[in-house]
Design an enzyme around this catalytic site. Structure first.
Site, PDB file in Angstrom:
ATOM      1  N   HIS A 335      21.880  28.551  34.463  1.00 27.71           N
ATOM      2  CA  HIS A 335      22.334  29.029  35.773  1.00 27.71           C
ATOM      3  C   HIS A 335      21.675  30.326  36.213  1.00 27.71           C
ATOM      4  O   HIS A 335      22.115  30.935  37.183  1.00 27.71           O
ATOM      5  CB  HIS A 335      23.850  29.267  35.753  1.00 27.71           C
ATOM      6  CG  HIS A 335      24.657  28.031  35.572  1.00 27.71           C
ATOM      7  ND1 HIS A 335      25.197  27.321  36.624  1.00 27.71           N
ATOM      8  CD2 HIS A 335      25.007  27.358  34.453  1.00 27.71           C
ATOM      9  CE1 HIS A 335      25.861  26.283  36.157  1.00 27.71           C
ATOM     10  NE2 HIS A 335      25.763  26.267  34.841  1.00 27.71           N
ATOM     11  N   LYS A 523      30.988  37.792  47.541  1.00 24.60           N
ATOM     12  CA  LYS A 523      30.438  37.299  46.276  1.00 24.60           C
ATOM     13  C   LYS A 523      30.530  38.441  45.269  1.00 24.60           C
ATOM     14  O   LYS A 523      30.861  39.557  45.636  1.00 24.60           O
ATOM     15  CB  LYS A 523      28.990  36.849  46.444  1.00 24.60           C
ATOM     16  CG  LYS A 523      28.112  37.893  47.170  1.00 24.60           C
ATOM     17  CD  LYS A 523      26.692  37.430  47.378  1.00 24.60           C
ATOM     18  CE  LYS A 523      26.506  36.445  48.510  1.00 24.60           C
ATOM     19  NZ  LYS A 523      26.100  35.132  48.112  1.00 24.60           N
ATOM     20  N   ARG A 524      30.217  38.160  43.992  1.00 25.52           N
ATOM     21  CA  ARG A 524      30.190  39.259  43.042  1.00 25.52           C
ATOM     22  C   ARG A 524      29.201  40.324  43.505  1.00 25.52           C
ATOM     23  O   ARG A 524      28.206  40.007  44.172  1.00 25.52           O
ATOM     24  CB  ARG A 524      29.802  38.745  41.647  1.00 25.52           C
ATOM     25  CG  ARG A 524      30.926  38.024  40.937  1.00 25.52           C
ATOM     26  CD  ARG A 524      32.111  38.931  40.688  1.00 25.52           C
ATOM     27  NE  ARG A 524      31.823  39.870  39.638  1.00 25.52           N
ATOM     28  CZ  ARG A 524      32.315  39.813  38.408  1.00 25.52           C
ATOM     29  NH1 ARG A 524      33.154  38.851  38.080  1.00 25.52           N
ATOM     30  NH2 ARG A 524      32.003  40.711  37.504  1.00 25.52           N
ATOM     31  N   LYS A 529      21.907  40.622  44.548  1.00 17.59           N
ATOM     32  CA  LYS A 529      22.527  39.991  45.722  1.00 17.59           C
ATOM     33  C   LYS A 529      22.402  40.894  46.956  1.00 17.59           C
ATOM     34  O   LYS A 529      22.678  40.492  48.069  1.00 17.59           O
ATOM     35  CB  LYS A 529      23.984  39.663  45.439  1.00 17.59           C
ATOM     36  CG  LYS A 529      24.169  38.607  44.322  1.00 17.59           C
ATOM     37  CD  LYS A 529      25.630  38.299  44.080  1.00 17.59           C
ATOM     38  CE  LYS A 529      25.882  37.420  42.858  1.00 17.59           C
ATOM     39  NZ  LYS A 529      25.724  35.987  43.134  1.00 17.59           N
ATOM     40  N   THR A 631      26.801  29.078  45.803  1.00 18.22           N
ATOM     41  CA  THR A 631      27.651  27.984  46.283  1.00 18.22           C
ATOM     42  C   THR A 631      28.489  28.468  47.462  1.00 18.22           C
ATOM     43  O   THR A 631      28.925  27.675  48.288  1.00 18.22           O
ATOM     44  CB  THR A 631      28.584  27.464  45.160  1.00 18.22           C
ATOM     45  OG1 THR A 631      29.125  28.597  44.470  1.00 18.22           O
ATOM     46  CG2 THR A 631      27.852  26.575  44.189  1.00 18.22           C
ATOM     47  N   LYS A 635      29.796  26.748  51.184  1.00 16.51           N
ATOM     48  CA  LYS A 635      31.158  26.778  51.751  1.00 16.51           C
ATOM     49  C   LYS A 635      31.111  27.282  53.194  1.00 16.51           C
ATOM     50  O   LYS A 635      31.785  26.745  54.080  1.00 16.51           O
ATOM     51  CB  LYS A 635      32.069  27.671  50.899  1.00 16.51           C
ATOM     52  CG  LYS A 635      32.302  27.096  49.510  1.00 16.51           C
ATOM     53  CD  LYS A 635      32.882  28.102  48.515  1.00 16.51           C
ATOM     54  CE  LYS A 635      32.625  27.608  47.095  1.00 16.51           C
ATOM     55  NZ  LYS A 635      32.821  28.647  46.065  1.00 16.51           N
TER      56      LYS A 635
END
Ligand code: RUG
Length: 787
Positions: A335, A523-524, A529, A631, A635
């Protein structure tokens, strides 16, 4: 379902478990009575499923994380009785929403990886695949986040303190797990995983660690009370907490203990059932015919030597034969390409936790090296393949040699695995490598969480077949030029935004305007990110609005949320920065009718259920090549948000499916970043671009206050000053800033053309079918599991 019977047994359960009169019962009582009633309702089918699948080939999903979230609403949706139960309860004056809100999230995961496992459980049952989940029943789930003075503060998450309405303790299936210095009992708790409107009920089996012997009386009798409970505590420690790390390697002994604990119990469970139901085959000839184990990341890889151990030591199978059986039983999913998240275990820790497994790994390594030498490879050429090197056990290498399949989770990610991360392995065994682009379950992420859009789709398509086959959403494209439909789409989004605004006011105390653009990044928190890219842009935008209050600008609400690993200083600095920016902007009356900033507290699955339906813009701005898939991006798309994203992970496939012209792509691609990697100097961008300089300088100008934590200095330095051998701005924030800013300007202009926007939104919804986890799980079943 018989309504009267349901109501009768509900009231009966309520009184039985509380001994109270109906009027005296609390939300808690009412919630647990409802769980009981639903569990009774599914009991028969669950047992049928267990019996029917005893001798079938099954997939076993081994995962250290299952981020289930709440189960009540989802179970009712999957049973097809959500509306009826709501109605029944309202007939007896029970407010369903407050019961629903009583349920704590089962946060047994950190983020995407754990949530994916939960989506797969839903999809496997819906697709009637016999899939069993194995994991850990952490007593404390992912920490609860509080924001105090802008800083993240972590609190406990004892999610089952009031009880657990969705599990059955199966004492009789307990297993003994032996560590070098300790022997404990693993007790399974089974959760039903319901298929959507079908009779399939799969099982998620989570193991809890308990003492082998409850209590040592000899100590107790000698008045050594602490000692008497010491063993109990030591055993319970193993499953006490979920490690709150996302993408960071956590090399603690306890972590390996957790991994070995649940893998050993699960392997023993599988082998003992095999012997019970297939007793004709004591040579395990058919073991891999009936079992396929999917390893969710590196965390459960220790299951590989454990299966060999159980076969060899406990069942007298010859080593080489056990290796063959094992190789046909495992498949591995990677992942991440971030080196820091690929686990390796020091030899001494492994010897401390599971010495026999280390022996086995050593032997596997020796065999591998011998094989390579026989083929004429030099020591140096063998190095990248070694399972053990410099006394470190490299778990990914172990998994690749010993699995029949290795997959990545989005097209680009799998390509990077082949070209880079695992390139040596790929050269050697290309046939093992394959891609399985992630997905999300449309039941939780649309049917349940966005009822308005869900009903609208059913009405437009004339049936709800799309809930079973999400690619049917494609038929919505016939409405792309229908103004009435487009207006309805906008209206639904507006209603959802109003609901979110109300929730945010109640929970964060910030009032936001539902007529503004809702731009969301949840998100985290992690540097790759790039939440700080988002924040630097907001700072600069704020300054522009201050300088030029009459600037043409569509009001925007920037919403961010996510947890930082407790030991990850810079991620916590980003949270402080977000909250500080929010404080300054939201209190500035000159601009706060144009921009608002919200950092939502304690982002989790159940908060996500409110955020995704209300988003106009989905921020997916990771450095190209770093986000394996994502993911959350799916959504948002399914709920009609437009993606503002880089060419990374599954964003690429979102652009391919919905059309890049219906989304907002920006930033450098992987190839470009690889090319400039050595020569990149963020200072050039800083000095040449006024807006960048303005935003970066604000970190230290005094306008923002980090309460002497030096957090903003840390962010400043990481962006422009190389430190301690590490380059500056390794995630190319400054490089992508200008393009990001321009893309925001484009969004801001285009949003006012409300019909064109709605058309793009519809285009995204209509093409989200590919991202159903039903599709993903069927691909696993067909290509890897052969189910
Ligand atoms: O970061 C990845 C996401 O990109 C991905 O969508 C998700 C599910 O595949 O897994 C996340 N992930 C990876 N979480 N932990 C890791 C590495 O341990």
């Amino acid at each position: 379902m018989n309504k009267n019977k349901f109501m009768e047994s509900y009231i009966e359960n309520l009184q039985r478990i509380t001994l109270k009169n109906f009027a005296e019962t609390s939300d808690k009582d009412r919630y647990f009575a409802l769980c009981d009633t639903i569990m009774e309702l599914i009991n028969q089918e669950w047992r049928n499923c267990k019996n029917r699948t005893r001798r079938s080939r099954k997939a076993y999903y081994f995962s250290a994380e299952f981020l289930v979230g709440r189960s009540l609403g989802n179970n009712l949706i999957n049973l097809g009785i959500y509306d009826e139960v709501k109605e029944i309860l309202s007939e007896i004056d029970i407010d369903f929403e407050s019961i629903e809100n009583f349920e704590d999230d089962a946060a047994l995961g950190n983020g995407g990886l754990g949530r994916l496992a939960a989506c797969f459980m839903d999809s496997a049952a819906t697709q009637k695949l016999d899939m069993y989940g194995y994991g850990v029943r952490y007593r404390e789930g992912l920490f609860k986040q509080k924001i105090e003075n802008g800083f993240q503060v972590e609190g406990g998450d004892h999610w089952i303190k009031d009880g657990d309405g969705w599990s059955i303790r199966v004492e009789s299936d307990s297993k003994i797990v032996k560590f070098r210095d300790q022997t404990v009992k693993a007790v399974p708790y089974d959760m039903p995983m319901l298929g959507f409107e079908n009779e399939q009920v799969n099982t998620l089996r989570l193991w809890q660690a308990e003492p082998f012997e409850e209590f040592d009386f000899s100590y107790f009798n000698n008045f050594q009370y602490d000692k008497a409970v010491e063993e109990k505590n030591r055993a319970e420690d193993i499953t006490r907490v979920l490690y709150p790390n996302d993408m960071q390697r956590e090399g603690r002994v306890l972590r390996l203990k957790q991994q070995y604990f649940f893998c050993s119990a699960s392997i023993q469970d599988m082998v003992s059932k095999y012997k019970r139901y297939f007793d004709h085959d004591l040579q395990f000839e058919d073991f891999s015919k009936y079992h396929i184990i999917q390893l969710n990341d590196t965390h459960p890889i220790i299951a590989i030597p454990e299966l060999i151990r159980v076969l060899v030591d406990e069942n007298g199978i010859e080593f080489e034969r056990a290796v063959e059986i094992t190789k046909n039983t495992f498949a591995f999913t990677n992942h991440t390409v971030l080196q820091e998240a690929l686990e390796s275990w020091p030899k001494d820790i492994m010897l401390e936790v599971c010495p026999r497994c280390f022996d086995i790994i050593k032997k596997l390594n020796e065999n591998l090296v011998k094989e390579f030498k026989e083929k004429g490879l030099s020591e140096e050429a063998i190095d990248p393949y070694r399972i053990i090197r410099f006394d470190q056990v490299r778990m990914a290498n172990l998994a690749i040699v010993m699995s029949k399949s290795v997959n990545g989770v989005a097209k680009l990610h799998t390509q990077i695995l082949k070209d880079d991360t695992f390139k040596n392995w790929y050269k050697l065994m290309p046939e093992k490598f394959n891609n399985k682009t992630n997905g999300i379950t449309p039941r939780r992420w649309l049917v349940y969480s966005n009822i308005k859009l869900s009903n609208f789709i059913t009405e437009k398509l004339g049936s709800d077949d799309w809930k079973y086959d999400l690619t049917k959403l494609k038929d919505l494209e016939k409405y792309l030029d229908d103004e009435k439909t487009l207006e309805e789409i906008n209206q639904i989004k507006f209603e959802n935004k109003k609901e979110l605004a109300k929730y945010i006011l109640e929970n964060e105390g910030i009032s936001i305007n539902p007529n503004s653009i809702f731009d969301i990044q949840v998100k985290r928190i992690h540097e790759y990110k790039r939440q700080h890219l988002n924040l630097l842009h907001i700072i600069n935008l704020y300054h522009k609005l201050k300088k030029n209050p009459d600037m043409d600008f569509y009001p925007t609400t920037f919403i961010l949320g996510g947890k930082a690993a407790p030991g990850y200083f810079r991620a916590k600095a980003i949270i402080k920065l977000a909250n500080e920016i929010a404080r300054v902007i939201n209190n500035d009356e000159e601009v706060n009718d144009k921009i608002k900033v919200v950092f939502v507290n304690n982002y989790r699955v159940s908060y996500g259920e409110k955020l995704f339906p209300a988003a106009d813009i989905s921020e997916q701005i990771s450095t190209a090549g770093k986000e394996a898939s994502g993911t959350g991006n799916m959504k948002f798309m399914l709920n009609g948000a437009l993606t503002l994203g880089t060419y990374d992970g599954a964003n690429i496939e979102i652009f391919e499916n919905a059309g890049v012209e219906n989304n907002y792509l920006f930033g450098a691609k992987v190839e470009e970043l690889n090319e400039i990697y050595d020569s990149y100097n963020p200072k050039e961008f800083y000095y040449k671009n006024e807006d960048i300089k303005d935003a970066v300088d604000t970190l230290l100008s005094g306008e923002l206050n980090d309460n002497d934590s030096y957090m903003f200095l840390d962010i400043y330095n990481c962006l422009i000053n190389p430190q301690g051998g590490e380059k500056a701005d390794t995630y190319f924030v400054l490089k992508d800033f200008e393009d990001y800013k321009k893309t925001h300007e484009k969004i801001n202009k285009e949003y006012s053309d409300r019909l064109t926007w709605a058309r793009k939104s519809l285009k995204n919804i209509a093409n989200a079918g590919y991202f159903s986890s039903d599709r993903t799980i069927l691909e696993y079943a067909k290509d890897i599991w052969k189910l």
